[in-house]
Design an enzyme around this catalytic site. Structure first.
Site, PDB file in Angstrom:
ATOM      1  N   HIS A 112       0.836  -1.200   0.000  1.00  0.00           N
ATOM      2  CA  HIS A 112       0.000   0.000   0.000  1.00  0.00           C
ATOM      3  C   HIS A 112       0.874   1.254   0.000  1.00  0.00           C
ATOM      4  CE1 HIS A 112      -3.462  -2.555   1.149  1.00  0.00           C
ATOM      5  NE2 HIS A 112      -2.497  -3.268   1.707  1.00  0.00           N
TER       6      HIS A 112
ATOM      7  N   HIS B 161      -4.287   2.948  -3.101  1.00  0.00           N
ATOM      8  CA  HIS B 161      -4.362   2.257  -1.804  1.00  0.00           C
ATOM      9  C   HIS B 161      -3.645   0.914  -1.803  1.00  0.00           C
ATOM     10  CE1 HIS B 161      -6.172   0.507   1.853  1.00  0.00           C
ATOM     11  NE2 HIS B 161      -6.118  -0.586   1.119  1.00  0.00           N
TER      12      HIS B 161
ATOM     13  N   GLU C 168     -16.527  -5.775  24.944  1.00  0.00           N
ATOM     14  CA  GLU C 168     -15.609  -6.915  24.980  1.00  0.00           C
ATOM     15  C   GLU C 168     -14.464  -6.773  23.982  1.00  0.00           C
ATOM     16  OE1 GLU C 168     -18.889  -7.202  24.901  1.00  0.00           O
ATOM     17  OE2 GLU C 168     -19.445  -8.330  26.697  1.00  0.00           O
TER      18      GLU C 168
END
Ligand SMILES: Cc1ncc(C[n+]2csc(CCOP(=O)(O)OP(=O)(O)O)c2C)c(N)n1
Ligand SMILES: [Mg+2]
Length: 700
Positions: free
Chosen positions: A39, A288, A440
């Site tokens: 990238h 990207h 969590e």
């Protein structure tokens, strides 16, 4: 897709700032191109931001990248790894051994960058903690890095509250910076973590958001139009903006704003152009995830005023420039810190010793001296309750054992009840009991961050909700962090709460994860031994799986001692002469059932062995002799008993063995009814044992 008409044209390299930034950019582009994968766009865009931070603000000594009070830099956009590798290379960060010794050689030589993404290169696809010195945490799964940074910031607050003393107010005062992107912002874990960070007013935490409006599929308009600034203001963060990633003055101002903000975390939103300087790819998702291509690289280099044909080019003076900036500042700070810690040791020898042990992941002398013994008791107690006693006995002697729960402390019984343990909050950073809230996934990442700062963290919840935190738990294992996970309500044993709360496949799930130690103890004394093993783990996270319902405390005069737990599985009860015709293997709450069946079968003259198998991983780690002594290969009649999926059990019972298990979701009913429905009763175990003996040809 607007491409700026004017790039900084600098036939003569303008300033060392600009040259250094362009070196980061071009190393990143060349690394990705050589690998033909990776990238490039984000390193090109964010190079000035990273440069400004590292060169002018980060208190980090490249010569000693594990100095405890260093600022942490987390690249939450792990896909932009070349940005970090370029920085580690140019600042000449030194390699550190597993024993925390600084080695002479550099962590990321130029050859490693040239071998980006190749086997054994110090520059793997995404930054990997432990593999490349200077990488503070493994990143790649978006959102994990920022959430982990919250754990680092929390741990620093805790360290400061406990160890900073009069005359040593700045012993721990490091800051934590995390660079994130649109992906991190979209992931739920970042919201959980940011919400908690705001609540805890972590003023030592700074996230830098690369607001480039581009992700893989294209413009963020496809799926992301929320107002991030307003969201973070809502979390109680200080939010500031830099309208141009190339504006070093504005960036410096933003970092100073962060440093001057003493009552909350800071988010710096930076507008950038992905693939900055690449004429055909800038501002597109094309920058990207794929190499720019030789021609585009040439054009980009031309735009930077860079020699077009040079690859992996580090102009003269760049290394030295970094040495004079981050290198000099970092070394001075680091040396001063070590001088101070010498003084500190004279004033506070006990605390200094604690710090030394903690930072080397050692345990204090006598840490296990208060561990309780539990007398035999047919009624017994829930393993969550015995665990509470053991945890507190250890917490008494290991002051940096700290942790809490995702709002289930009263159920998981993980509260440290010692005098003065207190609750960690914005008003009391010295508290040892943490309230992660119902978050969590972030809790897992925060535990990782805490562990990376070397405190010993534990987190707890209902076992079923491990599903909500698998991503972060997996990183604990991948990073080899000794994080402790305490999960209770471990089976259909939870009864009336029903299938949403009854783990079925979770044990199989945990056992399939490399590097994770899962332990499901059978009674209170096994719980004690489980904690004993867990505390001594150095490179592995552990999952301790506990019951809500009472378990009989096994009579250890009659049966084997619980210390056998350390070997993962052990012979609890045996046939006369150690010569069984059938083996019953149980874990956790099902071991008592195996013992009942043992009694019954023995009375009928059947030669039975009961193996308690609290941990597959610990057992698999034993030598062949031991494993064969517990499960002799010639005894093929085998029955496993576990209230969960049979997935994987044939490894121990063989394909011709029998697994008493649950192959569906559970059901909502009182436990007694559930045990009947799912066949967890003595008669069933006895019948299975007999049919196994028959199947394998009777007496063996
Ligand atoms: C949890 C997770 N989901 C998906 C991916 C795959 N992935 C890698 S980069 C990326 C896009 C990230 O966009 P952004 O954060 O804006 O980074 P930029 O493209 O701007 O560098 C995706 C979806 C991932 N790494 N982690
Ligand atoms: Mg983006």
């Amino acid at each position: 897709m607007s491409v700026p008409t004017a790039f900084p044209i600098s036939p003569v390299l303008e300033t060392m700032d600009q040259t250094s930034i362009n070196t980061i950019r071009t190393l990143s582009m060349d690394g990705v191109q050589a690998a033909n994968s990776g990238h490039p766009g984000t390193p090109m865009a964010m190079a000035p931001v990273a440069y400004c931070l590292w060169q002018n603000f980060l208190r980090f000594d490249p010569q000693d990248p594990v100095w405890p009070n260093r600022d942490r830099f987390v690249l939450s956009i792990g896909h932009a790894s070349m940005l970090l590798y370029s920085l580690l290379h140019l600042t000449e960060v030194r390699a550190v051994s597993k024993d925390y010794e600084t080695l002479g050689e550099v962590s990321v030589p130029l050859d490693a960058i040239k071998a980006f993404r190749q086997l054994d290169s110090r520059c793997p696809g995404h930054p990997e903690y432990r593999w490349t010195s200077g990488v503070e945490t493994t990143t790649g799964p978006l959102g994990q890095g920022v959430a982990t940074s919250v754990g680092m910031a929390i741990a620093r607050q805790w360290l400061a509250a406990r160890y900073n003393r009069p005359g040593f107010e700045d012993l721990f005062d490091f800051n934590v910076y995390a660079l994130c992107g649109d992906g991190c912002m979209m992931e739920g874990i970042s919201s959980e973590a940011a919400s908690l960070a705001g609540h805890l007013r972590l003023s030592n935490l700074c996230w830098i958001y690369d607001n480039n409006h581009i992700t893989i599929e294209g413009n963020t308009a496809l799926a992301f139009t929320e107002d991030v600034a307003t969201r973070f203001i809502g979390y109680g963060w200080n939010v500031t903006r830099v309208g141009d990633a190339n504006d070093l003055d504005m960036l410096a101002r933003a970092f100073r704003t962060f440093q001057n903000t003493k009552d909350r975390p800071t988010l710096i939103i930076v507008d950038s152009h992905i693939g900055y300087g690449a004429p055909h790819k800038q501002d597109t998702s094309g920058a990207h995830g794929e190499p720019l291509g030789e021609e585009e690289i040439r054009l980009a280099k031309r735009n930077y005023g860079w020699p077009e044909d040079k690859k992996f080019y580090v102009p003269e003076g760049v290394y030295d420039h970094f040495r004079q900036g981050i290198g000099k500042r970092g070394k001075e700070l680091r040396d001063a810190w070590f001088e101070r810690i010498g003084e500190y040791r004279k004033h506070y020898p006990g605390l200094a010793e604690e710090l030394f042990q903690m930072q080397h992941r050692q345990l204090p002398e006598g840490w296990d001296r208060d561990l309780p013994e539990f007398p035999a008791d047919p009624k017994g107690l829930a393993s969550r309750d015995s665990s509470a006693k053991v945890l507190n006995a250890i917490a008494k002697n290991v002051p940096w054992l700290i942790g809490g729960s995702a709002d289930l402390g009263p159920s998981t019984k993980t509260r440290i009840t010692l005098d003065g343990a207190g609750d960690f909050s914005a008003e009391n950073y010295a508290g040892r009991n943490f309230h992660f809230g119902i978050r969590e996934h972030a809790m897992g990442a925060i535990l990782n961050g805490m562990s990376l700062v070397k405190v010993r963290p534990f987190g707890s919840g209902f076992f079923i909700f491990v599903d909500y935190m698998r991503g972060s738990l997996r990183l604990s294992a991948l990073m080899e962090l000794p994080v402790i996970y305490v999960f209770t309500h471990d089976s259909i044993g939870v009864g009336e709460d029903g299938p949403t709360h009854q783990p079925i496949e979770q044990l199989a799930h945990m056992r399939s994860m490399p590097g994770l130690i899962t332990i499901r103890p059978a009674d209170a004394n096994e719980v004690r031994e489980a904690w004993r093993v867990i505390l001594q783990l150095y490179h592995e996270p552990a999952v301790l799986v506990l019951t809500r319902q009472a378990l009989p405390t096994i009579d250890r005069e009659q049966y084997a001692p619980a210390s056998g737990l350390a070997r993962g599985a052990y012979i609890l009860a045996d046939a006369p002469g150690g010569d069984p015709e059938v083996i019953l293997i149980g874990t956790g709450s099902e071991v008592a059932l195996c013992l009942d069946a043992y009694d019954k079968l023995s009375k009928e003259g059947v030669r039975v062995r009961v193996v308690s198998m609290p941990s597959w991983e610990l057992f698999d780690d034993q030598d062949r002799n031991y494993r064969d002594s517990v499960l002799p290969p010639h005894v093929k009649a085998r029955v496993s008993v576990e209230e969960g999926s049979d997935f994987g059990w044939t490894k121990y019972t063989g394909s011709e063995g029998h697994n008493i298990c649950i192959e569906s979701f559970g059901a909502s009913a009182p436990l007694r009814q559930l045990l009947k429905k799912f066949g967890f009763n003595t008669e069933n175990v006895v019948a299975a044992a007999k049919s196994q003996i028959a199947r394998h040809g009777g007496k063996q």
